[in-house]
Motif scaffolding. Structure first.
Motif, PDB file in Angstrom:
ATOM      1  N   ASP A 101       0.831  -1.207   0.000  1.00 10.97           N
ATOM      2  CA  ASP A 101       0.000   0.000   0.000  1.00 10.97           C
ATOM      3  C   ASP A 101       0.868   1.261   0.000  1.00 10.97           C
ATOM      4  O   ASP A 101       0.546   2.241  -0.686  1.00 10.97           O
ATOM      5  N   ASP A 102       1.963   1.229   0.752  1.00 12.03           N
ATOM      6  CA  ASP A 102       2.875   2.376   0.774  1.00 12.03           C
ATOM      7  C   ASP A 102       3.499   2.606  -0.600  1.00 12.03           C
ATOM      8  O   ASP A 102       3.608   3.734  -1.069  1.00 12.03           O
ATOM      9  N   GLU A 103       3.913   1.519  -1.250  1.00 11.13           N
ATOM     10  CA  GLU A 103       4.514   1.642  -2.571  1.00 11.13           C
ATOM     11  C   GLU A 103       3.501   2.169  -3.579  1.00 11.13           C
ATOM     12  O   GLU A 103       3.836   3.005  -4.425  1.00 11.13           O
ATOM     13  N   THR A 104       2.260   1.719  -3.503  1.00  6.92           N
ATOM     14  CA  THR A 104       1.215   2.205  -4.398  1.00  6.92           C
ATOM     15  C   THR A 104       0.966   3.691  -4.176  1.00  6.92           C
ATOM     16  O   THR A 104       0.849   4.460  -5.133  1.00  6.92           O
ATOM     17  N   LEU A 105       0.894   4.086  -2.921  1.00  7.97           N
ATOM     18  CA  LEU A 105       0.687   5.495  -2.601  1.00  7.97           C
ATOM     19  C   LEU A 105       1.840   6.354  -3.109  1.00  7.97           C
ATOM     20  O   LEU A 105       1.623   7.427  -3.690  1.00  7.97           O
ATOM     21  N   LEU A 106       3.077   5.899  -2.940  1.00  5.64           N
ATOM     22  CA  LEU A 106       4.231   6.638  -3.435  1.00  5.64           C
ATOM     23  C   LEU A 106       4.197   6.762  -4.954  1.00  5.64           C
ATOM     24  O   LEU A 106       4.522   7.814  -5.515  1.00  5.64           O
ATOM     25  N   GLU A 107       3.805   5.702  -5.634  1.00  6.15           N
ATOM     26  CA  GLU A 107       3.722   5.758  -7.091  1.00  6.15           C
ATOM     27  C   GLU A 107       2.639   6.731  -7.542  1.00  6.15           C
ATOM     28  O   GLU A 107       2.844   7.511  -8.478  1.00  6.15           O
ATOM     29  N   GLU A 108       1.489   6.729  -6.870  1.00  6.94           N
ATOM     30  CA  GLU A 108       0.426   7.676  -7.208  1.00  6.94           C
ATOM     31  C   GLU A 108       0.881   9.111  -6.962  1.00  6.94           C
ATOM     32  O   GLU A 108       0.610  10.004  -7.773  1.00  6.94           O
ATOM     33  N   LEU A 109       1.560   9.349  -5.850  1.00  2.74           N
ATOM     34  CA  LEU A 109       2.065  10.693  -5.555  1.00  2.74           C
ATOM     35  C   LEU A 109       3.105  11.130  -6.581  1.00  2.74           C
ATOM     36  O   LEU A 109       3.149  12.299  -6.982  1.00  2.74           O
ATOM     37  N   TYR A 110       3.925  10.205  -7.026  1.00  2.00           N
ATOM     38  CA  TYR A 110       4.927  10.519  -8.043  1.00  2.00           C
ATOM     39  C   TYR A 110       4.245  10.918  -9.351  1.00  2.00           C
ATOM     40  O   TYR A 110       4.630  11.915  -9.983  1.00  2.00           O
ATOM     41  N   GLN A 111       3.242  10.154  -9.763  1.00  2.72           N
ATOM     42  CA  GLN A 111       2.519  10.481 -10.997  1.00  2.72           C
ATOM     43  C   GLN A 111       1.820  11.839 -10.874  1.00  2.72           C
ATOM     44  O   GLN A 111       1.810  12.634 -11.817  1.00  2.72           O
ATOM     45  N   LEU A 112       1.235  12.110  -9.717  1.00  2.00           N
ATOM     46  CA  LEU A 112       0.582  13.388  -9.484  1.00  2.00           C
ATOM     47  C   LEU A 112       1.591  14.537  -9.562  1.00  2.00           C
ATOM     48  O   LEU A 112       1.324  15.578 -10.170  1.00  2.00           O
ATOM     49  N   ALA A 113       2.767  14.346  -8.985  1.00  2.00           N
ATOM     50  CA  ALA A 113       3.802  15.378  -9.028  1.00  2.00           C
ATOM     51  C   ALA A 113       4.256  15.641 -10.459  1.00  2.00           C
ATOM     52  O   ALA A 113       4.488  16.793 -10.845  1.00  2.00           O
ATOM     53  N   ARG A 114       4.368  14.585 -11.252  1.00  2.00           N
ATOM     54  CA  ARG A 114       4.751  14.768 -12.664  1.00  2.00           C
ATOM     55  C   ARG A 114       3.685  15.555 -13.418  1.00  2.00           C
ATOM     56  O   ARG A 114       4.011  16.443 -14.212  1.00  2.00           O
ATOM     57  N   ARG A 115       2.404  15.235 -13.183  1.00  2.00           N
ATOM     58  CA  ARG A 115       1.328  15.970 -13.862  1.00  2.00           C
ATOM     59  C   ARG A 115       1.313  17.433 -13.427  1.00  2.00           C
ATOM     60  O   ARG A 115       1.139  18.334 -14.260  1.00  2.00           O
ATOM     61  N   LEU A 116       1.515  17.683 -12.140  1.00  2.00           N
ATOM     62  CA  LEU A 116       1.553  19.063 -11.652  1.00  2.00           C
ATOM     63  C   LEU A 116       2.742  19.821 -12.235  1.00  2.00           C
ATOM     64  O   LEU A 116       2.629  21.014 -12.558  1.00  2.00           O
ATOM     65  N   ASP A 117       3.866  19.152 -12.388  1.00  2.00           N
ATOM     66  CA  ASP A 117       5.035  19.776 -12.983  1.00  2.00           C
ATOM     67  C   ASP A 117       4.754  20.156 -14.438  1.00  2.00           C
ATOM     68  O   ASP A 117       5.113  21.256 -14.884  1.00  2.00           O
TER      69      ASP A 117
ATOM     70  N   VAL B 198      14.269  25.292 -14.677  1.00  6.84           N
ATOM     71  CA  VAL B 198      14.080  25.539 -16.104  1.00  6.84           C
ATOM     72  C   VAL B 198      13.503  24.280 -16.752  1.00  6.84           C
ATOM     73  O   VAL B 198      13.933  23.157 -16.475  1.00  6.84           O
ATOM     74  N   HIS B 199      12.536  24.480 -17.651  1.00  6.90           N
ATOM     75  CA  HIS B 199      11.842  23.368 -18.306  1.00  6.90           C
ATOM     76  C   HIS B 199      12.812  22.538 -19.146  1.00  6.90           C
ATOM     77  O   HIS B 199      13.607  23.068 -19.914  1.00  6.90           O
ATOM     78  N   ASP B 200      12.735  21.219 -18.983  1.00  5.45           N
ATOM     79  CA  ASP B 200      13.486  20.237 -19.770  1.00  5.45           C
ATOM     80  C   ASP B 200      14.999  20.440 -19.734  1.00  5.45           C
ATOM     81  O   ASP B 200      15.681  20.232 -20.718  1.00  5.45           O
ATOM     82  N   ARG B 201      15.527  20.839 -18.589  1.00 11.24           N
ATOM     83  CA  ARG B 201      16.968  20.926 -18.438  1.00 11.24           C
ATOM     84  C   ARG B 201      17.480  19.531 -18.101  1.00 11.24           C
ATOM     85  O   ARG B 201      16.907  18.840 -17.261  1.00 11.24           O
ATOM     86  N   GLU B 202      18.543  19.094 -18.741  1.00 10.42           N
ATOM     87  CA  GLU B 202      19.033  17.720 -18.621  1.00 10.42           C
ATOM     88  C   GLU B 202      19.360  17.347 -17.174  1.00 10.42           C
ATOM     89  O   GLU B 202      18.999  16.269 -16.713  1.00 10.42           O
ATOM     90  N   ILE B 203      19.998  18.226 -16.455  1.00  9.20           N
ATOM     91  CA  ILE B 203      20.387  17.914 -15.076  1.00  9.20           C
ATOM     92  C   ILE B 203      19.162  17.721 -14.175  1.00  9.20           C
ATOM     93  O   ILE B 203      19.193  16.971 -13.209  1.00  9.20           O
ATOM     94  N   ASP B 204      18.043  18.386 -14.505  1.00  8.44           N
ATOM     95  CA  ASP B 204      16.816  18.232 -13.723  1.00  8.44           C
ATOM     96  C   ASP B 204      16.046  16.974 -14.112  1.00  8.44           C
ATOM     97  O   ASP B 204      15.356  16.383 -13.297  1.00  8.44           O
ATOM     98  N   ASN B 205      16.142  16.585 -15.377  1.00  9.53           N
ATOM     99  CA  ASN B 205      15.381  15.437 -15.865  1.00  9.53           C
ATOM    100  C   ASN B 205      16.045  14.103 -15.544  1.00  9.53           C
ATOM    101  O   ASN B 205      15.389  13.061 -15.552  1.00  9.53           O
ATOM    102  N   GLN B 206      17.334  14.100 -15.277  1.00  6.42           N
ATOM    103  CA  GLN B 206      18.043  12.852 -15.006  1.00  6.42           C
ATOM    104  C   GLN B 206      17.476  12.085 -13.801  1.00  6.42           C
ATOM    105  O   GLN B 206      17.231  10.888 -13.902  1.00  6.42           O
ATOM    106  N   PRO B 207      17.217  12.729 -12.642  1.00  2.00           N
ATOM    107  CA  PRO B 207      16.631  11.980 -11.526  1.00  2.00           C
ATOM    108  C   PRO B 207      15.228  11.444 -11.853  1.00  2.00           C
ATOM    109  O   PRO B 207      14.859  10.364 -11.402  1.00  2.00           O
ATOM    110  N   LEU B 208      14.482  12.196 -12.664  1.00  2.00           N
ATOM    111  CA  LEU B 208      13.149  11.713 -13.044  1.00  2.00           C
ATOM    112  C   LEU B 208      13.249  10.469 -13.917  1.00  2.00           C
ATOM    113  O   LEU B 208      12.459   9.532 -13.772  1.00  2.00           O
ATOM    114  N   ARG B 209      14.212  10.460 -14.828  1.00  2.00           N
ATOM    115  CA  ARG B 209      14.389   9.259 -15.664  1.00  2.00           C
ATOM    116  C   ARG B 209      14.798   8.054 -14.811  1.00  2.00           C
ATOM    117  O   ARG B 209      14.374   6.942 -15.064  1.00  2.00           O
TER     118      ARG B 209
END
Length: 102
Positions: free
Chosen positions: A38-54, A77-88
């Motif tokens: 349940d914790d992992e599911t909640l974390l995944e939902e929060l992650y998806q929500l954060a991506r949509r908000l971003d 800054v939008h789509d900066r490589e150093i910012d997108n690396q942790p998301l990938r």
């Protein structure tokens, strides 16, 4: 009879009771330290929500910047490589987890 009873209780308490208490709480500590499904599911939902908000914030900033050329966003800054690396890396970990759980 009283002379033998007290040492017997003390010996049982030391060799049986004390290890049982210690092992009991070690087991509780180990099980409480892990994430449940349940914790992992909640974390995944929060992650998806954060991506949509971003993505929404990026859209709002682009709209404001198109109306006001002097607008400077105070955030990442939008789509900066150093910012997108942790998301990938998070996306990769979620994909691996999805493959291993199936």
């Amino acid at each position: 009879m009283d002379d033998g009873f007290i040492p017997l209780v003390a010996i049982l308490g030391i060799f049986i009771g004390l290890p049982w208490i210690v092992l009991h709480y070690i087991t509780r500590w180990k099980t409480a330290a892990t994430l449940t499904n349940d914790d992992e599911t909640l974390l995944e939902e929060l992650y998806q929500l954060a991506r949509r908000l971003d993505e929404r914030m990026d859209t709002v900033e682009r709209l404001v910047a198109s109306d006001n050329p002097e607008f400077r966003p105070a955030r990442i800054v939008h789509d900066r490589e150093i910012d997108n690396q942790p998301l990938r890396e998070l996306d990769r970990m979620l994909a691996e987890k999805g493959r291993t759980s199936k």
